[in-house]
Motif scaffolding. Sequence first.
Motif, PDB file in Angstrom:
ATOM      1  N   GLY A 226       1.058   7.243 -34.258  1.00 29.20           N
ATOM      2  CA  GLY A 226      -0.021   7.199 -33.280  1.00 29.20           C
ATOM      3  C   GLY A 226       0.248   6.171 -32.191  1.00 29.20           C
ATOM      4  O   GLY A 226      -0.002   6.425 -31.000  1.00 29.20           O
ATOM      5  N   LEU A 227       0.758   4.975 -32.613  1.00 33.44           N
ATOM      6  CA  LEU A 227       1.069   3.950 -31.616  1.00 33.44           C
ATOM      7  C   LEU A 227       2.150   4.410 -30.651  1.00 33.44           C
ATOM      8  O   LEU A 227       2.068   4.160 -29.434  1.00 33.44           O
ATOM      9  N   VAL A 228       3.129   5.101 -31.202  1.00 31.13           N
ATOM     10  CA  VAL A 228       4.197   5.605 -30.329  1.00 31.13           C
ATOM     11  C   VAL A 228       3.653   6.648 -29.358  1.00 31.13           C
ATOM     12  O   VAL A 228       4.014   6.684 -28.176  1.00 31.13           O
ATOM     13  N   GLY A 229       2.705   7.528 -29.854  1.00 33.32           N
ATOM     14  CA  GLY A 229       2.111   8.535 -28.967  1.00 33.32           C
ATOM     15  C   GLY A 229       1.319   7.901 -27.844  1.00 33.32           C
ATOM     16  O   GLY A 229       1.413   8.304 -26.680  1.00 33.32           O
ATOM     17  N   LYS A 230       0.466   6.881 -28.209  1.00 26.41           N
ATOM     18  CA  LYS A 230      -0.312   6.194 -27.179  1.00 26.41           C
ATOM     19  C   LYS A 230       0.588   5.502 -26.168  1.00 26.41           C
ATOM     20  O   LYS A 230       0.334   5.514 -24.955  1.00 26.41           O
ATOM     21  N   LEU A 231       1.628   4.896 -26.670  1.00 22.74           N
ATOM     22  CA  LEU A 231       2.550   4.227 -25.749  1.00 22.74           C
ATOM     23  C   LEU A 231       3.215   5.213 -24.822  1.00 22.74           C
ATOM     24  O   LEU A 231       3.393   4.950 -23.623  1.00 22.74           O
ATOM     25  N   ASP A 232       3.519   6.385 -25.357  1.00 18.50           N
ATOM     26  CA  ASP A 232       4.142   7.420 -24.519  1.00 18.50           C
ATOM     27  C   ASP A 232       3.166   7.886 -23.433  1.00 18.50           C
ATOM     28  O   ASP A 232       3.537   8.055 -22.265  1.00 18.50           O
ATOM     29  N   ASP A 233       1.856   8.097 -23.830  1.00 19.98           N
ATOM     30  CA  ASP A 233       0.855   8.513 -22.824  1.00 19.98           C
ATOM     31  C   ASP A 233       0.683   7.440 -21.761  1.00 19.98           C
ATOM     32  O   ASP A 233       0.586   7.738 -20.548  1.00 19.98           O
ATOM     33  N   LEU A 235       2.840   5.176 -20.776  1.00 21.50           N
ATOM     34  CA  LEU A 235       3.999   5.172 -19.885  1.00 21.50           C
ATOM     35  C   LEU A 235       3.972   6.354 -18.930  1.00 21.50           C
ATOM     36  O   LEU A 235       4.372   6.238 -17.758  1.00 21.50           O
ATOM     37  N   THR A 236       3.478   7.503 -19.428  1.00 23.54           N
ATOM     38  CA  THR A 236       3.386   8.691 -18.549  1.00 23.54           C
ATOM     39  C   THR A 236       2.397   8.435 -17.420  1.00 23.54           C
ATOM     40  O   THR A 236       2.652   8.765 -16.242  1.00 23.54           O
ATOM     41  N   LYS A 237       1.212   7.831 -17.791  1.00 21.10           N
ATOM     42  CA  LYS A 237       0.220   7.539 -16.745  1.00 21.10           C
ATOM     43  C   LYS A 237       0.753   6.521 -15.739  1.00 21.10           C
ATOM     44  O   LYS A 237       0.522   6.628 -14.529  1.00 21.10           O
ATOM     45  N   LEU A 238       1.443   5.492 -16.255  1.00 16.30           N
ATOM     46  CA  LEU A 238       2.026   4.502 -15.338  1.00 16.30           C
ATOM     47  C   LEU A 238       3.042   5.153 -14.409  1.00 16.30           C
ATOM     48  O   LEU A 238       3.113   4.817 -13.213  1.00 16.30           O
ATOM     49  N   ASP A 239       3.796   6.091 -14.961  1.00 18.80           N
ATOM     50  CA  ASP A 239       4.773   6.792 -14.122  1.00 18.80           C
ATOM     51  C   ASP A 239       4.069   7.595 -13.047  1.00 18.80           C
ATOM     52  O   ASP A 239       4.486   7.619 -11.879  1.00 18.80           O
ATOM     53  N   ALA A 240       2.944   8.289 -13.424  1.00 21.19           N
ATOM     54  CA  ALA A 240       2.202   9.078 -12.444  1.00 21.19           C
ATOM     55  C   ALA A 240       1.580   8.186 -11.379  1.00 21.19           C
ATOM     56  O   ALA A 240       1.609   8.502 -10.174  1.00 21.19           O
TER      57      ALA A 240
END
Length: 308
Positions: A226-233, A235-240
């Motif tokens: 779950g932590l890895v998933g949240k971190l991935d989301d 990072l995706t938002k920061l990228d956007a």
Amino acid sequence: METKANYVLIGAFTILTAVLLLLFGLWAAKYSSERSWTEYAVVFNEPVTGLTEGSSVQYNGISVGTVESLRLAPNDPRQVLARLKLQADTPVKVDTKAKMSITGLTGSPFIQLTGGSPKAPWLTAVDHRDVPVIKTEASALQNIADTANRLVARMDEVLSEENVKHIASTLQNIDALTGSVAAQRQDLRALIVSARRSSEQLEKTLASTNHAVDGVNRELVDKLPGLVGKLDDTLTKLDAAAGNANGILGENRTAIRSFANDGLGQLGPTLSELRALVRDLRRISDRLEGSPARYILGRDAPKEFEPK
């Protein structure tokens, strides 16, 4: 009479001829014997106990001659001179060594010749003395005797009177120590029991700690996806967001450049005027706070009447 005289002459001639032939045969035998044997000398610096005249001389285990004579050196009685009679074809080289040896444990001693490399010259070609001398080396018996003597000397040093006293004192101290330990047997037993209990308690503590660590590790492993998933989301938002900011900067690059060139140039005087305005307002505020009537009416405030 003449017939008897002739017989005497013939008999004498026959006897003389036989004697001459016998002497010639003895000389020939002696000459042949001398030419088939060669004499060498060996100087031993160790006792040659058991070695006698007629003892065997071997070259790498093969009998090649005998010992002709043994005697003490006239200049040094610690040395023994041995004269050897070897076969003439024995390859005695300059690096050939002679030493005492013995057959088995109870056999008679003999002289063993060793060495003699193929390219080394013959000893007779280098040593032009009447009897060439073969070099010697210490025998195994001598090495054993020397080692035994050194061991005995060291044992004498170790077992000296002073060391014996030290050893006796050490043994007494050990005896006293063992007696003291025996007297404290009950305390030692209690100490051992206490150490055993401490060990058991430490083992229980380690088991509890391991269980807790395993629980923490298991919980962390469960939450890790779950932590890895949240971190991935995230990072995706920061990228956007970074992409949007880059787009906004690209669309307003002209306005930003105009503001940087013109607006910033006018910002300096404006800030100076604002600083002067703030300074004037602070001055007016100070005057109003000190004497508002005088500042507003342009005169001092009327004094209040106080009856006497």
